[in-house]
Design an enzyme around this catalytic site. Structure first.
Site, PDB file in Angstrom:
ATOM      1  N   ASN A 118       0.807  -1.224   0.000  1.00  0.00           N
ATOM      2  CA  ASN A 118       0.000   0.000   0.000  1.00  0.00           C
ATOM      3  C   ASN A 118       0.844   1.281   0.000  1.00  0.00           C
ATOM      4  O   ASN A 118       0.484   2.260  -0.655  1.00  0.00           O
ATOM      5  CB  ASN A 118      -0.914   0.009   1.228  1.00  0.00           C
ATOM      6  CG  ASN A 118      -1.742   1.278   1.310  1.00  0.00           C
ATOM      7  OD1 ASN A 118      -2.593   1.516   0.476  1.00  0.00           O
ATOM      8  ND2 ASN A 118      -1.474   2.096   2.313  1.00  0.00           N
ATOM      9  N   ALA A 119       1.927   1.279   0.740  1.00  0.00           N
ATOM     10  CA  ALA A 119       2.695   2.524   0.909  1.00  0.00           C
ATOM     11  C   ALA A 119       3.127   3.071  -0.449  1.00  0.00           C
ATOM     12  O   ALA A 119       3.545   2.324  -1.336  1.00  0.00           O
ATOM     13  CB  ALA A 119       3.915   2.277   1.784  1.00  0.00           C
ATOM     14  N   GLY A 120       3.010   4.381  -0.601  1.00  0.00           N
ATOM     15  CA  GLY A 120       3.409   5.006  -1.854  1.00  0.00           C
ATOM     16  C   GLY A 120       3.629   6.489  -1.640  1.00  0.00           C
ATOM     17  O   GLY A 120       3.188   7.058  -0.643  1.00  0.00           O
ATOM     18  N   ASN A 179      -5.954   4.093 -20.041  1.00  0.00           N
ATOM     19  CA  ASN A 179      -6.816   5.248 -19.734  1.00  0.00           C
ATOM     20  C   ASN A 179      -6.046   6.575 -19.839  1.00  0.00           C
ATOM     21  O   ASN A 179      -6.562   7.629 -19.461  1.00  0.00           O
ATOM     22  CB  ASN A 179      -7.373   5.094 -18.302  1.00  0.00           C
ATOM     23  CG  ASN A 179      -8.466   6.091 -18.006  1.00  0.00           C
ATOM     24  OD1 ASN A 179      -9.446   6.196 -18.736  1.00  0.00           O
ATOM     25  ND2 ASN A 179      -8.299   6.866 -16.942  1.00  0.00           N
ATOM     26  N   TYR A 187       5.428   9.448 -10.652  1.00  0.00           N
ATOM     27  CA  TYR A 187       4.240   8.798 -10.076  1.00  0.00           C
ATOM     28  C   TYR A 187       3.551   7.912 -11.111  1.00  0.00           C
ATOM     29  O   TYR A 187       3.301   6.731 -10.858  1.00  0.00           O
ATOM     30  CB  TYR A 187       3.256   9.844  -9.536  1.00  0.00           C
ATOM     31  CG  TYR A 187       2.138   9.208  -8.734  1.00  0.00           C
ATOM     32  CD1 TYR A 187       2.351   8.781  -7.426  1.00  0.00           C
ATOM     33  CD2 TYR A 187       0.884   9.011  -9.283  1.00  0.00           C
ATOM     34  CE1 TYR A 187       1.340   8.178  -6.689  1.00  0.00           C
ATOM     35  CE2 TYR A 187      -0.137   8.407  -8.563  1.00  0.00           C
ATOM     36  CZ  TYR A 187       0.090   7.997  -7.259  1.00  0.00           C
ATOM     37  OH  TYR A 187      -0.911   7.389  -6.535  1.00  0.00           O
ATOM     38  N   LYS A 225       3.471   3.712 -11.232  1.00  0.00           N
ATOM     39  CA  LYS A 225       2.226   2.937 -11.116  1.00  0.00           C
ATOM     40  C   LYS A 225       1.989   2.101 -12.383  1.00  0.00           C
ATOM     41  O   LYS A 225       1.461   0.988 -12.298  1.00  0.00           O
ATOM     42  CB  LYS A 225       1.043   3.861 -10.833  1.00  0.00           C
ATOM     43  CG  LYS A 225       1.111   4.576  -9.484  1.00  0.00           C
ATOM     44  CD  LYS A 225       1.115   3.604  -8.310  1.00  0.00           C
ATOM     45  CE  LYS A 225       0.995   4.351  -6.984  1.00  0.00           C
ATOM     46  NZ  LYS A 225       0.987   3.453  -5.819  1.00  0.00           N
ATOM     47  N   THR A 245      -6.549  11.690   1.869  1.00  0.00           N
ATOM     48  CA  THR A 245      -5.402  11.264   2.681  1.00  0.00           C
ATOM     49  C   THR A 245      -4.350  12.359   2.562  1.00  0.00           C
ATOM     50  O   THR A 245      -4.555  13.342   1.850  1.00  0.00           O
ATOM     51  CB  THR A 245      -4.806   9.942   2.156  1.00  0.00           C
ATOM     52  OG1 THR A 245      -4.329  10.177   0.824  1.00  0.00           O
ATOM     53  CG2 THR A 245      -5.817   8.810   2.156  1.00  0.00           C
TER      54      THR A 245
END
Ligand code: NAP
Length: 180
Positions: free
Chosen positions: A27-29, A86, A102, A106, A137
């Site tokens: 999860n960490a990013g 996309n 980023y 991903k 967040t």
């Protein structure tokens, strides 16, 4: 995430405490480039280190413990900002968020997910990627429309869904398959 000694310590802790691992959520990013300043090679490198290389290294280190589970799952927390399928839409709608480090980290995580879903299948480890949505967040900021519990729902669904319905090798958002 990036310190090999810490990763080794994590493996040792889980082995000593539980003897196996059922679910790994990478999860960490980080999104260092959303600071309003121009990106540069150092930011891109550090982002790829945390968002792509660390999930690879951690998963590899934990494969032996995952292999001991009867229902092992790896979920990589990705983003639609890394979806090449996309990318044209994303560029039209949210190009300010499509930073080099980023988005490419991903996109790489998405490819890693597909490759892990192939290489780890024979060890009984199911692998999928998740797009949480735009979530309130530190990373998503308070401008985001989704509360944290809703943002977590895609991963929670992948953790709890019946094994025979797990979307092995897919990128998912709220129960639906998304384009790579
Ligand atoms: N929020 C969104 O809208 C959104 C959208 C799409 C995808 N995502 C993805 O969802 C994941 C979680 O993001 P978030 O929104 O919850 O971000 P966040 O609020 O910034 O939290 C990121 C977490 O990652 C940890 N982390 C960062 N670098 C680390 C490192 N080198 N070692 C260990 N831990 C590290 C942070 O720990 P510390 O607090 O200790 O630094 C923090 O707990 C990320 O992969 C992100 O790309 C988020």
């Amino acid at each position: 995430m990036t310190n090999p000694d810490d990763i080794g310590g994590l493996v040792g802790y889980i082995e000593y405490t539980f003897g196996k691992l059922d679910v790994l959520v990478n999860n960490a990013g980080i999104a260092l480039e959303w600071d309003g300043r121009p990106t540069d090679a150092d930011k891109v490198r550090r982002t790829i280190e945390v968002n792509l290389i660390a999930p690879y290294a951690i998963t590899e280190a934990l494969v032996p413990l995952l292999s001991r589970s009867e229902d092992a799952r790896v979920i990589n927390q990705s983003s639609m900002l890394g979806s090449i399928g996309n990318a044209e839409n994303a560029w039209d709608q949210v190009s300010t968020f499509m930073a080099v480090g980023y988005s490419t980290s991903k996109a790489g995580l998405n490819m890693l997910t597909v490759m892990q879903s192939k290489t780890l299948a024979s060890k009984g480890i199911a692998v999928a990627a998740a797009h949480p949505g735009w979530v309130k967040t530190d990373l998503g900021t308070q401008a985001a429309p989704m509360e944290v519990d809703l943002g977590a729902s895609t991963v929670v669904n992948l953790v709890t869904i019946a094994r025979d319905q797990f979307p092995h090798g897919q990128l998912m958002h709220k129960g639906k398959r998304m384009p790579w």
